[in-house]
Design a protein around this motif. Structure first.
Motif, PDB file in Angstrom:
ATOM      1  N   ALA A   1      13.117  53.186  -8.501  1.00 32.35           N
ATOM      2  CA  ALA A   1      13.041  53.883  -7.218  1.00 32.35           C
ATOM      3  C   ALA A   1      12.638  52.962  -6.073  1.00 32.35           C
ATOM      4  CB  ALA A   1      12.060  55.050  -7.316  1.00 32.35           C
ATOM      5  N   GLY A   2      11.786  51.995  -6.348  1.00 33.05           N
ATOM      6  CA  GLY A   2      11.293  51.096  -5.293  1.00 33.05           C
ATOM      7  C   GLY A   2      12.111  49.832  -5.115  1.00 33.05           C
ATOM      8  N   ALA A   3      13.262  49.749  -5.740  1.00 33.97           N
ATOM      9  CA  ALA A   3      14.077  48.526  -5.650  1.00 33.97           C
ATOM     10  C   ALA A   3      14.578  48.300  -4.232  1.00 33.97           C
ATOM     11  CB  ALA A   3      15.259  48.616  -6.613  1.00 33.97           C
ATOM     12  N   LYS A   4      14.662  47.021  -3.854  1.00 35.48           N
ATOM     13  CA  LYS A   4      15.173  46.670  -2.527  1.00 35.48           C
ATOM     14  C   LYS A   4      15.955  45.364  -2.599  1.00 35.48           C
ATOM     15  CE  LYS A   4      10.945  44.317  -1.210  1.00 35.48           C
ATOM     16  NZ  LYS A   4       9.774  44.316  -0.372  1.00 35.48           N
TER      17      LYS A   4
ATOM     18  N   ASP B   1      12.517  44.778  -7.831  1.00 31.29           N
ATOM     19  CA  ASP B   1      12.230  46.144  -8.260  1.00 31.29           C
ATOM     20  C   ASP B   1      10.943  46.636  -7.608  1.00 31.29           C
ATOM     21  OD1 ASP B   1      10.041  45.163  -9.720  1.00 31.29           O
ATOM     22  OD2 ASP B   1      10.895  45.614 -11.672  1.00 31.29           O
ATOM     23  N   GLY B   2      10.558  47.862  -7.895  1.00 29.99           N
ATOM     24  CA  GLY B   2       9.378  48.467  -7.297  1.00 29.99           C
ATOM     25  C   GLY B   2       8.072  47.804  -7.651  1.00 29.99           C
ATOM     26  N   GLU B   3       8.067  46.907  -8.631  1.00 32.93           N
ATOM     27  CA  GLU B   3       6.848  46.196  -9.035  1.00 32.93           C
ATOM     28  C   GLU B   3       6.877  44.729  -8.601  1.00 32.93           C
ATOM     29  OE1 GLU B   3       4.124  47.543 -10.810  1.00 32.93           O
ATOM     30  OE2 GLU B   3       5.110  49.459 -10.402  1.00 32.93           O
ATOM     31  N   GLY B   4       7.959  44.311  -7.893  1.00 25.59           N
ATOM     32  CA  GLY B   4       8.043  42.928  -7.406  1.00 25.59           C
ATOM     33  C   GLY B   4       8.815  41.979  -8.306  1.00 25.59           C
ATOM     34  N   THR B   5       9.358  42.471  -9.403  1.00 20.69           N
ATOM     35  CA  THR B   5      10.157  41.620 -10.294  1.00 20.69           C
ATOM     36  C   THR B   5      11.529  41.397  -9.668  1.00 20.69           C
ATOM     37  OG1 THR B   5       9.008  42.501 -12.223  1.00 20.69           O
ATOM     38  CG2 THR B   5      11.123  41.398 -12.619  1.00 20.69           C
ATOM     39  N   GLN B   6      11.936  40.122  -9.582  1.00 17.89           N
ATOM     40  CA  GLN B   6      13.233  39.810  -9.002  1.00 17.89           C
ATOM     41  C   GLN B   6      14.294  39.653 -10.084  1.00 17.89           C
ATOM     42  OE1 GLN B   6      12.751  36.491  -6.268  1.00 17.89           O
ATOM     43  NE2 GLN B   6      12.040  37.878  -4.676  1.00 17.89           N
ATOM     44  N   LEU B   7      15.478  40.173  -9.767  1.00 18.98           N
ATOM     45  CA  LEU B   7      16.618  40.135 -10.687  1.00 18.98           C
ATOM     46  C   LEU B   7      17.890  39.877  -9.889  1.00 18.98           C
ATOM     47  CD1 LEU B   7      15.645  43.413 -12.546  1.00 18.98           C
ATOM     48  CD2 LEU B   7      15.544  41.138 -13.573  1.00 18.98           C
ATOM     49  N   ILE B   8      18.892  39.325 -10.545  1.00 27.48           N
ATOM     50  CA  ILE B   8      20.214  39.150  -9.944  1.00 27.48           C
ATOM     51  C   ILE B   8      21.093  40.302 -10.432  1.00 27.48           C
ATOM     52  CG2 ILE B   8      22.319  37.743  -9.918  1.00 27.48           C
ATOM     53  CD1 ILE B   8      20.190  36.455  -8.264  1.00 27.48           C
ATOM     54  N   VAL B   9      21.766  40.966  -9.499  1.00 28.42           N
ATOM     55  CA  VAL B   9      22.662  42.058  -9.851  1.00 28.42           C
ATOM     56  C   VAL B   9      24.092  41.617  -9.552  1.00 28.42           C
ATOM     57  CG1 VAL B   9      23.302  44.447  -9.395  1.00 28.42           C
ATOM     58  CG2 VAL B   9      20.893  43.790  -9.406  1.00 28.42           C
ATOM     59  N   ASP B  10      24.927  41.713 -10.572  1.00 26.86           N
ATOM     60  CA  ASP B  10      26.355  41.413 -10.453  1.00 26.86           C
ATOM     61  C   ASP B  10      27.095  42.736 -10.623  1.00 26.86           C
ATOM     62  OD1 ASP B  10      28.969  40.560 -10.595  1.00 26.86           O
ATOM     63  OD2 ASP B  10      28.684  39.292 -12.353  1.00 26.86           O
TER      64      ASP B  10
END
Length: 154
Positions: free
Chosen positions: A93-96, A110-119
């Motif tokens: 829900a908190g993703a940006k 994500d809503g907790e600050g974890t960074q990810l790459i989305v393809d």
């Protein structure tokens, strides 16, 4: 005498200007255009004509954050299937969006600050390095489907 020759020459030249090669005098043309504004008749205004044109609907590709958020039900189902803890819904829900990359992928947080790459076009979520051989951060490595959340699990 000179003045007389020049004067006769000018008269002859003036006479030649009005002649054509056939010996006929050309027809007079209309008066030169004026720059004065032309009065407009405003008493009989007509409605503009509308021409129907075909339109093409353009569907934008789903954005990275929407794609990531849409993975919550799949992650919940995967975690329940394998008996692992369900990923906290607040993470989805908190993703940006952090950054849109030139290769069509996006860096999100994500809503907790974890960074990810989305393809989105590949249908994958990768570690922040974008390398599928790198470590997929918790809780995604154990709580989400590995065919979507692609990365090494420690």
């Amino acid at each position: 005498m000179r003045l007389r020759v020049v004067l006769v020459g000018l008269v002859a030249a003036t006479a030649l200007v009005g002649c054509t090669s056939s010996g006929e005098t050309p027809q007079a043309t209309g008066a030169p255009p004026t720059t004065a504004p032309v009065a407009q008749d405003t008493t009989t205004a007509t409605a503009p004509t509308t021409v129907a044109t075909a339109t093409t609907a353009v569907t934008a590709a789903p954005d990275a954050v929407a794609f990531f958020k849409a993975q919550e039900p799949a992650c919940r189902a995967e975690a329940e299937r394998v008996g692992n803890p369900v990923v906290d819904p607040a993470r989805f829900a908190g993703a940006k969006l952090v950054q849109q990359n030139a290769d069509g992928t996006a860096l999100i947080e994500d809503g907790e600050g974890t960074q990810l790459i989305v393809d989105v076009s590949g249908g994958k979520v990768l570690p922040s390095s974008g390398n599928p051989e790198d470590f997929m951060p918790d809780p995604y490595g154990f709580g989400c489907p590995p065919e979507v959340f692609v990365g090494t699990v420690a």
